[in-house]
Design a protein around this motif. Structure first.
Motif, PDB file in Angstrom:
ATOM      1  N   LEU A  38      10.418  13.227  -7.173  1.00  0.00           N
ATOM      2  CA  LEU A  38      11.274  12.507  -6.234  1.00  0.00           C
ATOM      3  C   LEU A  38      11.048  12.968  -4.797  1.00  0.00           C
ATOM      4  N   GLY A  39      10.933  14.286  -4.583  1.00  0.00           N
ATOM      5  CA  GLY A  39      10.776  14.801  -3.230  1.00  0.00           C
ATOM      6  C   GLY A  39       9.521  14.292  -2.546  1.00  0.00           C
ATOM      7  N   VAL A  74       3.936   5.419  -4.004  1.00  0.00           N
ATOM      8  CA  VAL A  74       5.301   5.954  -4.138  1.00  0.00           C
ATOM      9  C   VAL A  74       5.808   5.743  -5.561  1.00  0.00           C
ATOM     10  N   GLY A  75       5.568   4.555  -6.118  1.00  0.00           N
ATOM     11  CA  GLY A  75       5.989   4.283  -7.487  1.00  0.00           C
ATOM     12  C   GLY A  75       5.310   5.201  -8.484  1.00  0.00           C
ATOM     13  N   ALA A 130       0.821  -1.205   0.000  1.00  0.00           N
ATOM     14  CA  ALA A 130       0.000   0.000   0.000  1.00  0.00           C
ATOM     15  C   ALA A 130       0.858   1.260   0.000  1.00  0.00           C
ATOM     16  N   VAL A 131       2.049   1.184   0.558  1.00  0.00           N
ATOM     17  CA  VAL A 131       2.984   2.318   0.524  1.00  0.00           C
ATOM     18  C   VAL A 131       3.709   2.396  -0.816  1.00  0.00           C
ATOM     19  N   ILE A 175       9.036  11.650   0.628  1.00  0.00           N
ATOM     20  CA  ILE A 175       8.272  12.065   1.805  1.00  0.00           C
ATOM     21  C   ILE A 175       7.148  11.066   2.078  1.00  0.00           C
ATOM     22  N   THR A 176       6.453  10.624   1.027  1.00  0.00           N
ATOM     23  CA  THR A 176       5.388   9.638   1.186  1.00  0.00           C
ATOM     24  C   THR A 176       5.938   8.348   1.787  1.00  0.00           C
ATOM     25  N   LEU A 177       7.111   7.940   1.328  1.00  0.00           N
ATOM     26  CA  LEU A 177       7.748   6.732   1.859  1.00  0.00           C
ATOM     27  C   LEU A 177       8.079   6.903   3.338  1.00  0.00           C
TER      28      LEU A 177
END
Length: 382
Positions: free
Chosen positions: A171-172, A162-163, A157-158, A176-178
């Motif tokens: 990228l930023g 992110v992908g 789900a993460v 941050i989401t990761l």
């Protein structure tokens, strides 16, 4: 005394609309108004001493956001919990829609055009991810959280959003989401050695990942390491930002007197580099006051997490607090040259509809956790 008055005096302060309004942390609302006021002043200056085109829109958006935030705060947190994964699915769908039909700007495909508002789904996805992960972990026992197979669905789900965010490319926001996902995993009780394995693996593949970055992303990293290597190109922004920061001194040059900003040496002064403009005009003192207000917002999230009696609320508060902290940390670190430039706005201060909208949604959810901090959730799963 009327029947209504007796009922009002005897009812539980946590129930009913009036009771919930009583529970709203109005001091926190006042702090948010203070942060938005700082943004208005900065954007008024960025507009050349006029409310348009930035400050006026900022005030309207914040006013709308306040109504939306208080409306969300009134919603029972258990209803929000039940809708967590549905919201996540909507956010993921919006990211897919961006990849297929999104608006392209500055070499990236990150926005959906909604008429007067350009929505950046990646910003909203960070909040929806926190809700989904909190729902997954909130009834899980300590033993279950230690099970590797139990961690596979939330990890996917993460990685899915992110992908999609990295593909935009962004990228930023992707990183941050990761990190937000990692914060919720940590708060849920995932063992530290699992994080050590992931960090070790990330460090091992970092050189390979660097070779696959876009040219402008590699340039940002190189300029971060040596800004003078390209002073009129990739290094221009950060060099001008440092000049503006240093020239502000202790008390600043005065409102509307910043030379770097008003002579257009400072790039993106209304968005990414708004903190630099504030520091030039109001000096170190103004910068510290601004950071102090932003620090109070983060501290409120931690207080909400500590006071919540249910795990769902704790995880939501921690995830949203980390999200806001990373906004501030990355933006301030970027304009001071402490980290590579990443195009992250300063929430409630920078100009931008998506950042304002998602920030106020997050604050509304945070306040809902606070208002409903004592409600009962189901028992933990074995």
């Amino acid at each position: 005394m009327t029947v209504f008055e007796r009922r009002l005096l005897t009812q539980d302060r946590g129930s009913g609309l009036l009771g919930k309004l009583w529970q709203v942390p109005w001091l926190f609302v006042l702090v948010l108004c203070g942060v938005a006021a700082v943004g208005y002043v900065a954007l008024y200056s960025a507009g050349g001493g006029a409310a348009e085109p930035y400050a006026g829109r900022h005030a309207i958006r914040f006013g709308f956001g306040l109504v939306m935030m208080l409306s969300i705060a009134m919603i029972d947190i258990r209803i929000i919990a039940r809708l967590s994964w549905a919201g996540y699915a909507v956010g993921l769908g919006l990211l897919v829609l961006v990849a297929l039909h999104g608006e392209v700007g500055k070499g990236a495909q990150r926005w959906i055009n909604l008429g007067p508002l350009q929505l950046q789904p990646s910003e909203l996805m960070k909040i929806l991810l926190v809700l989904a992960l909190a729902h997954w972990f909130h009834r899980a026992s300590w033993e279950r959280v230690g099970n590797l197979f139990f961690l596979v669905p939330p990890l996917l789900a993460v990685l899915l959003p992110v992908g999609l965010i990295l593909k935009q490319p962004n990228l930023g926001t992707g990183l941050i989401t990761l990190m937000i996902g990692g914060a919720v995993f940590w708060a849920a009780g995932v063992r530290w050695w699992k994080f050590a394995l992931i960090i070790g693996a990330a460090a091992a593949i970092a050189p390979v990942a660097y070779d696959h970055l876009h040219d402008y992303q590699r340039a940002r990293i190189n300029v971060f390491l040596d800004p003078e290597s390209d002073p009129l190109g990739s290094g221009y922004n950060i060099i001008q930002s440092k000049i503006a920061l240093g020239s502000g001194g202790l008390w600043g040059k005065g409102f509307l007197q910043g030379t770097q900003g008003h002579l257009n040496f400072l790039p993106e002064k209304q968005t990414d580099f708004i903190f630099t403009m504030l520091s030039e005009e109001f000096g170190l003192v103004g910068a510290l006051v601004t950071l102090g207000l932003l620090f109070l917002v983060v501290m409120f999230a931690l207080v909400v997490a500590l006071r919540s009696r249910h795990q769902y609320g704790r995880l939501v508060a921690i995830g949203l607090g980390v999200n806001y902290f990373l906004y501030v940390f990355v933006n301030v670190g970027m304009v001071t040259g402490s980290i590579p430039v990443g195009g992250v706005p300063l929430p409630l201060i920078s100009h931008g509809g998506s950042a304002m909208l998602t920030s106020m949604v997050g604050f509304g959810l945070l306040m809902s956790v606070f208002v409903h901090r004592n409600v009962e959730f189901a028992a933990a799963r074995d």
